[in-house]
Design an enzyme around this catalytic site. Structure first.
Site, PDB file in Angstrom:
ATOM      1  N   ASP A  77       3.354  -4.591   7.800  1.00 55.27           N
ATOM      2  CA  ASP A  77       2.091  -3.865   7.672  1.00 55.27           C
ATOM      3  C   ASP A  77       0.969  -4.899   7.792  1.00 55.27           C
ATOM      4  OD1 ASP A  77      -0.172  -2.514   6.968  1.00 55.27           O
ATOM      5  OD2 ASP A  77       0.581  -1.764   5.049  1.00 55.27           O
TER       6      ASP A  77
ATOM      7  N   LYS B 202     -10.271  -0.911  10.319  1.00 55.03           N
ATOM      8  CA  LYS B 202     -10.475  -2.124   9.511  1.00 55.03           C
ATOM      9  C   LYS B 202     -10.755  -3.357  10.378  1.00 55.03           C
ATOM     10  CE  LYS B 202      -7.250  -0.545   5.930  1.00 55.03           C
ATOM     11  NZ  LYS B 202      -7.968   0.008   4.793  1.00 55.03           N
TER      12      LYS B 202
ATOM     13  N   CYS C 253      -4.792   2.572  -3.624  1.00 56.12           N
ATOM     14  CA  CYS C 253      -3.514   2.981  -3.010  1.00 56.12           C
ATOM     15  C   CYS C 253      -2.421   1.933  -3.246  1.00 56.12           C
ATOM     16  CB  CYS C 253      -3.660   3.251  -1.520  1.00 56.12           C
ATOM     17  SG  CYS C 253      -4.792   4.574  -1.149  1.00 56.12           S
TER      18      CYS C 253
ATOM     19  N   GLN D 159      -4.248  -5.331   6.691  1.00 64.13           N
ATOM     20  CA  GLN D 159      -5.250  -6.254   6.142  1.00 64.13           C
ATOM     21  C   GLN D 159      -5.200  -7.620   6.815  1.00 64.13           C
ATOM     22  OE1 GLN D 159      -7.639  -5.470   4.096  1.00 64.13           O
ATOM     23  NE2 GLN D 159      -6.923  -3.459   3.399  1.00 64.13           N
TER      24      GLN D 159
ATOM     25  N   HIS E 178       0.871  -1.177   0.000  1.00 62.77           N
ATOM     26  CA  HIS E 178       0.000   0.000   0.000  1.00 62.77           C
ATOM     27  C   HIS E 178       0.911   1.232   0.000  1.00 62.77           C
ATOM     28  CE1 HIS E 178      -2.730   2.961   1.905  1.00 62.77           C
ATOM     29  NE2 HIS E 178      -3.729   2.175   1.575  1.00 62.77           N
TER      30      HIS E 178
HETATM   31  C1  LIG Z   1      -2.258  -2.843   3.426  1.00 61.18           C
HETATM   32  C2  LIG Z   1      -2.621  -1.483   3.950  1.00 61.18           C
HETATM   33  N1  LIG Z   1      -1.684  -0.742   4.547  1.00 61.18           N
HETATM   34  C3  LIG Z   1      -1.957   0.462   5.066  1.00 61.18           C
HETATM   35  C4  LIG Z   1      -3.219   1.001   5.005  1.00 61.18           C
HETATM   36  C5  LIG Z   1      -3.431   2.366   5.551  1.00 61.18           C
HETATM   37  O1  LIG Z   1      -4.356   2.434   6.580  1.00 61.18           O
HETATM   38  P1  LIG Z   1      -4.753   3.866   7.137  1.00 61.18           P
HETATM   39  O2  LIG Z   1      -5.262   4.631   5.943  1.00 61.18           O
HETATM   40  O3  LIG Z   1      -5.817   3.620   8.128  1.00 61.18           O
HETATM   41  O4  LIG Z   1      -3.531   4.491   7.682  1.00 61.18           O
HETATM   42  C6  LIG Z   1      -4.237   0.261   4.379  1.00 61.18           C
HETATM   43  C7  LIG Z   1      -5.620   0.766   4.254  1.00 61.18           C
HETATM   44  O5  LIG Z   1      -5.995   1.604   3.510  1.00 61.18           O
HETATM   45  C8  LIG Z   1      -3.926  -1.004   3.837  1.00 61.18           C
HETATM   46  O6  LIG Z   1      -4.852  -1.731   3.216  1.00 61.18           O
END
Ligand SMILES: Cc1ncc(COP(=O)(O)O)c(C=O)c1O
Lengths: 421, 152
Positions: A211, A237, A377, A214, A134
């Site tokens: 990370d 999430k 993203c 998910q 992401h």
């Molecule tokens: C794999 C992953 N990493 C990071 C994020 C970022 O999460 P947040 O926007 O809550 O910081 C997301 C979600 O959008 C994600 O799916």
């Protein structure tokens, strides 16, 4: 489509009753079919109630208020930390840092590694990420390596949506200081072999940043079992509220990082010349934290633990398998990522020949079906597969096979509407 | 949600067979615009003809990747501005932007916008307004680049 589904959560209809929003009727009095849970999950009543109860009965600032409400609020906030520590199987509650979201948690690590200290990333050092990250786990490392004159490298992807680990020895070398990788891809759904990657990274002394944005919603996350050094996830999430995320880190490593944001709560003492800093976790929690959100997150992880992460994972696999089967019946659909549901999470990105993802999402929305369209993203991962954007349907613990049927029907309708065969 | 108010037949026609598509010579400026939320992209070239100060749009050529709304908007835009004086093309641009930001309450003028009136329904779908405006913004940017080059 096949025999009866196995692996669904028992009492699914009762679980759905926990989520008031699932009763929503949309424009045209259509029921909501929410298939955008990888974007953000819906919230059960117990999370909503915990937050409202705190606001109605216990609201006060934490740590600094010397009164009964202050004590109650502090206790509730710290109680949430205990719950999250349990959720992650963290060896110590001090290792759980509350942030604004996963992005801030990842930025905390990448930023503090820029500064002088034992974990500083220096010119000529290497940071390794992957092509399926992401943007939140790409850009902070780009910023770090650009600022420090360090090198950014990444694992590529195989045609079937897996990490290409064939050049792991070339990528992970003694120069490698950080390996940052997503546990589950938000676009491809791929579940990565985190423990294996961590083992290799540790052989060269690199720090492993996971990370788990998910992964945390749908897999049992055990930071000790995978041997991560840092791990981030985001509250919204995992059926929790927005405005809160978590950075977990090994205590000895967190203590080696310099402070991130300065301010109230993160200090031991302040004089005009200099300050000394609080111990973990408050050292990284400057200012008034997201108190109500932490309470909500605590209730959320309790809720997930009660249902059972193993059960949720099995449910997601069953639904994802059903979804993949359903998509296969719609001609012209190409799924990106692994097609074996046992090797992936509950987010399925796909293309329909001749209809742009925006138009797919719009047409589905007109039928009450919420999916995501765009690059999610994960622009580099889309580019890898030669597509600019995709449609993503993502399920969660409340998703029913009936909702997948509605999606499949909606996709056939969409193809008709845009007159593609 | 009335899909047909968004996907007017005119829009779908332009989407299926876009006018003036492809990148051509000659051109004085080329721009690349993206919609960061969804990743839609357009590369657009502009060719102006005539005396500085009173030019006409000789050609607009483009390579667009995106949804039906953004593709159709590029096609309709090219129809509307090619052959027009730059000043008139900018007025058309303004009229289209106003229509898009009108929340469905602006009555489009067919004399000015021609097939562009089909986009009136888009204004009621906030997530799609940027799709309709992408190539118009690229056109404005490219034209401004040529004009400011002449000024300096
Ligand atoms: C794999 C992953 N990493 C990071 C994020 C970022 O999460 P947040 O926007 O809550 O910081 C997301 C979600 O959008 C994600 O799916």
């Amino acid at each position: 489509m096949g025999g009866p589904l196995t692996g669904l959560l028992p009492g699914l209809e009762i679980i759905r009753k926990d989520f008031p929003i699932l009763e929503r009727r949309l424009s045209g009095d259509l029921p909501l079919v929410y298939l955008d849970s990888a974007n953000t999950s819906q919230k059960p009543q117990c999370v909503i109630d915990a937050m409202v109860d705190h606001l109605e009965r216990h609201n006060a600032n934490v740590a600094r208020a010397m009164h009964q409400l202050g004590a109650e609020s502090s206790a509730a906030f710290e109680d949430a930390r205990d719950k999250v520590a349990g959720f992650l199987n963290a060896p110590s509650r001090e290792e759980v840092i509350f942030t604004k979201n996963a992005s801030e948690a990842l930025n905390l690590v990448a930023n503090t590694m820029a500064w002088a200290g034992p974990l500083e990333v220096k010119a000529g050092d290497r940071v390794v990420i992957t092509e399926m990250e992401h943007h939140s786990n790409i850009v902070p490392w780009q910023l770090l390596t650009e600022r420090k004159g360090a090198e950014l490298r990444w694992f590529g992807l195989t045609d079937d949506g897996q990490l290409d680990l064939s050049n792991i020895d070339e990528l992970i070398t003694p120069r490698t200081k950080v390996v940052a990788v997503t546990w589950v891809s938000n676009m491809l759904g791929t579940i990565n072999p985190i423990a294996e990657i961590a083992r290799r990274a540790h052989e060269v002394g690199a720090v492993v940043v996971v990370d788990a944005s998910q992964a945390a919603p749908q897999l049992p996350v055990d930071v000790q079992a995978v041997d991560a050094d840092f791990l981030a996830f985001t509250g919204h999430k995992v059926t929790g509220p927005t405005g809160i995320g978590v950075l977990w880190g090994k205590g000895d490593l967190l203590r080696q990082l310099p402070p991130f944001l300065g301010g109230g709560e993160m200090i031991a003492t302040v004089s005009m010349e200099r300050s000394t800093y609080a111990d973990l976790p408050h050292r990284f929690e400057a200012g008034t934290p997201p108190i109500i959100e932490a309470v909500g997150l605590g209730a959320a992880v309790d809720y997930l633990i009660e249902i059972g992460l193993e059960n949720i994972h099995r449910h997601e696999q069953a639904i994802t398998g059903y979804l993949l089967d359903g998509l296969a019946t719609v001609g012209g659909v190409t799924v990106m990522g692994p097609t074996d549901p046992t090797q992936r999470g509950g987010a399925v990105s796909f293309e329909i020949a001749g209809v742009h993802p925006h138009d797919v999402a719009q047409t589905l929305d007109a039928r009450g079906i919420a999916v995501r369209a765009g690059h999610h993203c994960a622009k580099p991962a889309h580019k890898r597969y030669g597509v600019q954007s995709s449609t993503r349907a993502s399920s969660y613990l409340y998703t029913t096979p009936g909702e997948i049927d509605a999606l499949v029907e909606g996709l056939n309708y969409t193809k008709n509407y845009f007159k593609v065969a | 949600m009335d899909l047909d108010s968004l996907y007017q037949e005119i829009i779908l026609d332009h989407y299926r067979s876009p006018h003036h598509a492809g990148l051509r010579e000659p051109f004085e400026a080329e721009v690349h615009h993206v919609n960061p939320t969804c990743g839609d992209e357009v590369t657009l070239r502009i060719h102006l003809e005539g005396e500085p100060g009173s030019e006409t749009v000789g050609d607009v050529s483009y390579d667009a990747e995106g949804c039906s709304i953004s593709q159709a908007a590029a096609s309709v835009m090219a129809d509307l501005v090619i052959g027009q004086p730059v000043s008139k093309a900018m007025e058309t641009h303004q009229a289209f932007v106003e229509l898009m930001h009108g929340r469905g309450k602006v009555e489009p003028d067919e004399q000015v916008l021609e097939d562009g009136i089909a986009f009136a329904g888009v204004a009621k779908f906030p997530a799609r307004i940027k799709c309709a405006l992408l190539s118009w913004m690229a056109f404005k940017d490219a034209t401004a680049q040529v004009v400011s080059k002449e000024d300096s």
